[in-house]
Design an enzyme around this catalytic site. Structure first.
Site, PDB file in Angstrom:
ATOM      1  N   HIS A   1      -3.261   9.945   4.126  1.00  0.00           N
ATOM      2  CA  HIS A   1      -2.009   8.983   3.637  1.00  0.00           C
ATOM      3  C   HIS A   1      -1.665   9.210   2.280  1.00  0.00           C
ATOM      4  O   HIS A   1      -0.501   9.316   1.848  1.00  0.00           O
ATOM      5  CB  HIS A   1      -2.392   7.506   3.979  1.00  0.00           C
ATOM      6  CG  HIS A   1      -1.101   6.595   3.551  1.00  0.00           C
ATOM      7  ND1 HIS A   1       0.037   6.684   4.177  1.00  0.00           N
ATOM      8  CD2 HIS A   1      -1.220   5.658   2.614  1.00  0.00           C
ATOM      9  CE1 HIS A   1       0.778   5.812   3.635  1.00  0.00           C
ATOM     10  NE2 HIS A   1       0.045   5.131   2.741  1.00  0.00           N
TER      11      HIS A   1
ATOM     12  N   TYR B   1       7.063   1.167  -8.584  1.00  0.00           N
ATOM     13  CA  TYR B   1       5.558   1.362  -8.472  1.00  0.00           C
ATOM     14  C   TYR B   1       4.971   1.936  -9.854  1.00  0.00           C
ATOM     15  O   TYR B   1       3.897   1.765  -9.991  1.00  0.00           O
ATOM     16  CB  TYR B   1       5.357   2.242  -7.308  1.00  0.00           C
ATOM     17  CG  TYR B   1       5.125   3.685  -7.548  1.00  0.00           C
ATOM     18  CD1 TYR B   1       6.213   4.377  -7.479  1.00  0.00           C
ATOM     19  CD2 TYR B   1       3.839   4.115  -7.595  1.00  0.00           C
ATOM     20  CE1 TYR B   1       6.162   5.866  -7.646  1.00  0.00           C
ATOM     21  CE2 TYR B   1       3.835   5.657  -7.771  1.00  0.00           C
ATOM     22  CZ  TYR B   1       5.168   6.528  -8.044  1.00  0.00           C
ATOM     23  OH  TYR B   1       4.864   7.809  -7.866  1.00  0.00           O
TER      24      TYR B   1
END
Ligand code: CA
Length: 437
Positions: free
Chosen positions: A144, A254
């Site tokens: 991921h 982020y």
């Protein structure tokens, strides 16, 4: 680490007959939840799943059948959260498990005493299993992390610290809900790559994340370090965890400090917590490719190498409004396994406490999205839609790039192998409502 013992014996059966028929909750499982009878004002209290029933631990405690540490644990489990039970630690919880296992076995002479404490799972509603003081989300699937990294930073997908420390961030516990959660599509600030300025409005790239949730058991004091060899003494159990994510908000916010409002609007947990002891037959080796850095000594132990991982099958499904209205089956999106995790639960909690951070019973550690090595094992739509470029085909002809209003996501988990009883986690389901604008 708790080892295989008589409670895991594949030959055990229960006098609760539904536990003996392909249930997620055979007598070898015995997971905990907080529940009450649906539609009543009863106090919430602890229960253990057995077949299609819940064993009401408050009723069992009041019956004074048990004594000593088992009775102490039952009284702790009678409260409206499981924090006190979790904080009693591994030894007491193991004693409770053995006592309940013996009492629920086919040959038990406690059947008549415990029968009044059973309630059908169809008649109950669940509450949060514990007060979650703090929630930390890790990032333990290298598959991921690499897939996401390629999308956000094509030239530099996996940052150099990834293989040395379990990467995580501190999340919010205030919006974690129990299965059945319905939440509004988040609104936030986003910026399209070709836009000159950001804009504020409903998230356009809403996604799920297929994760495991680890609950802290026995608390530690500030300044107390957790040795990896004793790390699992501070873990109570595991649930299924859906960490909803707003990818467009995430992409804009982020850097430099990590996820913030892209993650804190909702997360959903399954009601049942499967204990670390129940998972003993499903331990797996922890291995690293020889070309990768090996963990530093404080994150390594012989026991962690031999059996630090957990072999838990995970699957994820979608039910769209069209499927619901047309009585169509929900569609499988992917399946994966927790054994692909780059870091083990023991390494996560050891790392978390390695600076003296106090861990409190009921704290939740998200595993991070558990994507496996192949495309079919992707744990998010961001990966299944290849960064939003290729819609994912559903069997009824619908397509999804990201989630639409009315979509429900359903996640399941279970463990099975030769020589051990199959155990399940039940499921976690939650539904996206339109943005409040
Ligand atoms: Ca996550």
């Amino acid at each position: 680490m708790l080892m295989i013992n008589e409670t895991h014996d594949i030959n055990l059966t229960s006098w609760v007959s539904s536990a003996n028929n392909e249930s997620d909750f055979p007598i070898q499982n015995l997971p905990f939840a907080i529940f009450r009878r649906q539609g009543t004002n009863e106090e919430f209290r602890g229960g253990v799943a057995i077949g299609d029933q819940v064993l009401d631990l408050a009723v069992v405690a009041n019956a004074n059948i048990f004594s000593g540490s088992v009775q102490l644990a039952l009284q702790a489990a009678s409260q409206s959260t499981l924090n006190a039970l979790m904080d009693l630690g591994e030894e007491v919880n193991s004693a409770l498990r053995l006592a309940l296992s013996k009492a629920l076995r086919s040959d038990s002479d406690l059947q008549s005493a415990l029968s009044p404490a059973l309630i059908s799972q169809q008649e109950v509603e669940f509450s949060m299993p514990c007060h979650i003081g703090d929630y930390t989300d890790f990032y333990t699937s290298i598959y991921h992390a690499t897939a996401i990294g390629k999308l956000f930073r094509p030239d530099n997908p996996l940052l150099p610290n990834y293989k040395w420390i379990p990467i995580g961030y501190h999340g919010r516990s205030s919006t974690i809900g129990i299965s059945g959660q319905r939440f509004h599509r988040p609104v936030g600030q986003t910026k399209a790559p070709d836009a000159t300025e950001p804009s504020f409005g409903p998230c356009k790239r809403l996604d799920y994340e297929l994760e495991m949730g680890l609950f802290v058991g026995k608390s530690t004091e500030m300044g107390e370090i957790i040795n990896i060899e004793k790390a699992e003494q501070h873990l109570f159990g595991v649930c299924i965890f859906n960490d909803w994510s707003a990818r467009d908000i995430q992409a804009w916010e982020y850097q430099p400090l990590g996820p913030f409002l892209a993650k804190s609007f909702a997360s959903t947990i399954s009601p049942w917590i499967v204990t670390m002891e129940a998972l003993a037959p499903y331990r797996t080796v922890f291995t690293r490719p020889e070309s990768d850095p090996q963990p530093l000594p404080h994150l390594s132990s012989e026991q962690n190498n031999q059996s630090g991982g957990l072999d838990i099958d995970l699957s994820c499904f979608i039910q769209t409004p069209t499927m619901r209205e047309s009585n169509q089956q929900m569609a499988q999106l992917s399946k994966s396994n927790f054994k692909y995790s780059y870091w083990t639960p023991a390494q996560l909690i050891t790392h978390h406490a390695s600076n003296g951070c106090a861990m409190r019973s009921g704290d939740l550690l998200g595993s991070g999205t558990q994507s496996g090595p192949s495309y079919e094992e992707a744990g998010s739509l961001l990966e299944l839609s290849k960064g939003g470029k290729t819609p994912f085909d559903l069997p009824n002809g619908e397509k999804r790039t990201f989630l639409e209003d009315g979509d429900s996501i359903i996640m399941r988990a279970s463990c099975s192998k030769d020589g051990a009883a199959r155990i399940g986690f039940g499921e976690v389901v939650a539904t996206v409502l339109p943005a409040k604008v």
